[in-house]
Write an enzyme that holds these catalytic residues in place. Structure first.
Site, PDB file in Angstrom:
ATOM      1  N   ASP A  70      -2.294   5.960  -4.683  1.00 37.78           N
ATOM      2  CA  ASP A  70      -2.582   4.998  -3.616  1.00 37.78           C
ATOM      3  C   ASP A  70      -2.958   3.633  -4.189  1.00 37.78           C
ATOM      4  O   ASP A  70      -4.066   3.442  -4.676  1.00 37.78           O
ATOM      5  CB  ASP A  70      -3.713   5.546  -2.754  1.00 37.78           C
ATOM      6  CG  ASP A  70      -3.983   4.686  -1.526  1.00 37.78           C
ATOM      7  OD1 ASP A  70      -3.234   3.722  -1.296  1.00 37.78           O
ATOM      8  OD2 ASP A  70      -4.943   4.981  -0.796  1.00 37.78           O
ATOM      9  N   ASP A 118       0.815  -1.209   0.000  1.00 36.17           N
ATOM     10  CA  ASP A 118       0.000   0.000   0.000  1.00 36.17           C
ATOM     11  C   ASP A 118       0.853   1.265   0.000  1.00 36.17           C
ATOM     12  O   ASP A 118       1.502   1.581   1.000  1.00 36.17           O
ATOM     13  CB  ASP A 118      -0.901  -0.039   1.243  1.00 36.17           C
ATOM     14  CG  ASP A 118      -1.803   1.159   1.364  1.00 36.17           C
ATOM     15  OD1 ASP A 118      -2.058   1.824   0.346  1.00 36.17           O
ATOM     16  OD2 ASP A 118      -2.276   1.434   2.485  1.00 36.17           O
TER      17      ASP A 118
END
Length: 432
Positions: free
Chosen positions: A327, A122
């Protein structure tokens, strides 16, 4: 429908209508790598390979299907894994598999000997966490759990941590141990959290991964710990201080690639480099959104920053000076409701539901996002999601924040991205 009001800076929460509960024979036995191991070596974790300073990370997918489809999928998986196991991983690049275009996850090892965990890699967070063996939450009981007594190198601390994501909450105890990201990429002194509490967001079937591996900077880490990418630099683990990510759309082209210590050099001349804003996450500035060759800027407030920069109120300046976060842990594009409503209206989509007649998609034009002063485009088939199960088409964006834009998986599937940890820059190129 792709309904995922998810985790800003974190992981996705799958819509209940899209999620299918896994049965026991679909779960991956933590000791049985003959089922999913890309090398075909049972009970063997050192599956990565170092080549010229780069490190590979194989990533996998668990499937939840009806019984007959499960049987066929297991047979096909066995055939494909046997075939793939005979082929060496190519030049610092590993297979990366996505889960229904919602999120991507892979495997790491923590401790000595390494205990295996599936994690979302992430770029929108900076901590590593996995379920702890004393965690009573259902989410923990459904996943692999870290047992500190089984690691000869684990160092406990008295520090505790809590992280609230866009959706999802965890609490845990911080410790330090070796973290094996790929075969030879071993971080010797990496802090991570073994959770003592996880909410329903991380339960099966919506979250088929065990934990998170944050790729952001130390400035964004909770608990005053060092992020893993900064540990890679501190321990001099990478030939080049960067990593590259490809996220393929769907399964027609495979699933994607992630590379540490190098990147796909065939993109070298095509990469547009932009500066990262601050030292927290991989965020930059957002200056505009344009449709086709039209002059209108759909980024709310951006038109005022040039014409009236001297007379703007602080709130107006904040509104016009947007930030955009790249992201890998968010399943959609998130932005302010004013801009997104105008974009949806322009292409004939319902500004509330996001739905658009599938027959209209062929006549749409690209949207161009001006990020970090550079223009990056998404074609209609990239910003419109078609659900084959329902026949519904809808936009790949959702309103969340007035000031922060989150350029999630749909945008990243359209662009190859290289993240320079040392220089705090991101290189983007249109996916080939």
């Amino acid at each position: 429908m792709k309904l995922t009001p998810i985790a800003l800076l974190a992981v996705v929460q799958l819509a209940a209508s899209a999620a299918v509960k896994l049965e026991d024979d679909d779960m991956v036995d933590s000791d049985d790598w003959s089922v999913i191991g890309q090398t075909g070596a049972k009970n063997h974790f050192s599956y990565g390979e170092e080549t010229q300073g780069g490190f590979t990370i194989p990533l996998y997918l668990k499937n939840g299907l009806d019984p007959e489809s499960k049987r066929k999928r297991r047979m096909e998986r066995s055939r494909r894994m046997k075939s793939f196991a005979e082929k060496p991983l190519s030049n610092n690049t590993a297979i990366l598999t996505n889960v229904k275009d919602y999120y991507y996850y892979g495997y790491i090892g923590i401790g000595n000997p390494p205990q295996k965990f599936s994690v979302v890699f992430d770029t929108g967070s900076s901590n590593i966490w996995v379920p702890g063996d004393m965690c009573p939450s259902n989410a923990c009981n459904e996943h692999r759990r870290f047992n500190q007594s089984h690691s000869t190198t684990y160092l406990a601390s008295t520090q505790k941590i809590q992280i609230q994501y866009g959706t999802g909450f965890i609490a845990g105890d911080i410790g330090t141990d070796t973290v094996q990201v790929a075969g030879s990429l071993v971080l010797q002194n990496q802090s991570f959290a073994a959770t003592s509490l996880e909410d329903k967001t991380f339960e099966l079937p919506r979250s088929q991964f065990d934990g998170l591996f944050g790729l952001g900077f130390t400035g964004g880490a909770e608990g005053n710990v060092r992020s893993p990418v900064d540990t890679m630099l501190e321990e001099n683990k990478l030939k080049e201080p960067l990593f590259g990510i490809k996220l393929f759309r769907g399964s027609e082209r495979g699933n994607g690639e992630i590379t540490f210590g190098t990147y796909d050099k065939s993109y070298s001349s095509q990469l547009d480099w932009i500066d990262v804003y601050g030292n927290i996450f991989w965020a930059t500035t957002m200056e505009g959104i344009f449709y086709g060759d039209e002059p209108q800027n759909y980024l709310y407030g951006a038109d005022k920053i040039n014409a009236e920069s001297g007379s703007l109120t602080p709130q107006e300046k904040a509104r016009a000076s947007r930030k955009a976060l790249l992201d890998t842990g968010s399943s959609l594009i998130y932005g302010d409701p004013f801009s997104l409503a105008a974009m949806s209206t322009r292409i004939g989509a319902n500004p509330l539901s996001g739905e658009i007649p599938c027959s209209a998609v062929a006549s749409l034009k690209p949207f161009h996002f001006v990020i970090g002063g550079k223009r990056f485009s998404m074609n209609p088939e990239e910003y419109i999601f078609h659900d084959p199960a329902t026949g519904i088409c809808e936009v790949q964006w959702m309103p969340v924040s007035e000031y922060l834009w989150v350029m999630g998986i749909p945008f990243l599937q359209s662009h190859y991205t290289v993240y320079n940890i040392k220089d705090h820059r991101i290189g983007l190129a249109k996916m080939k």
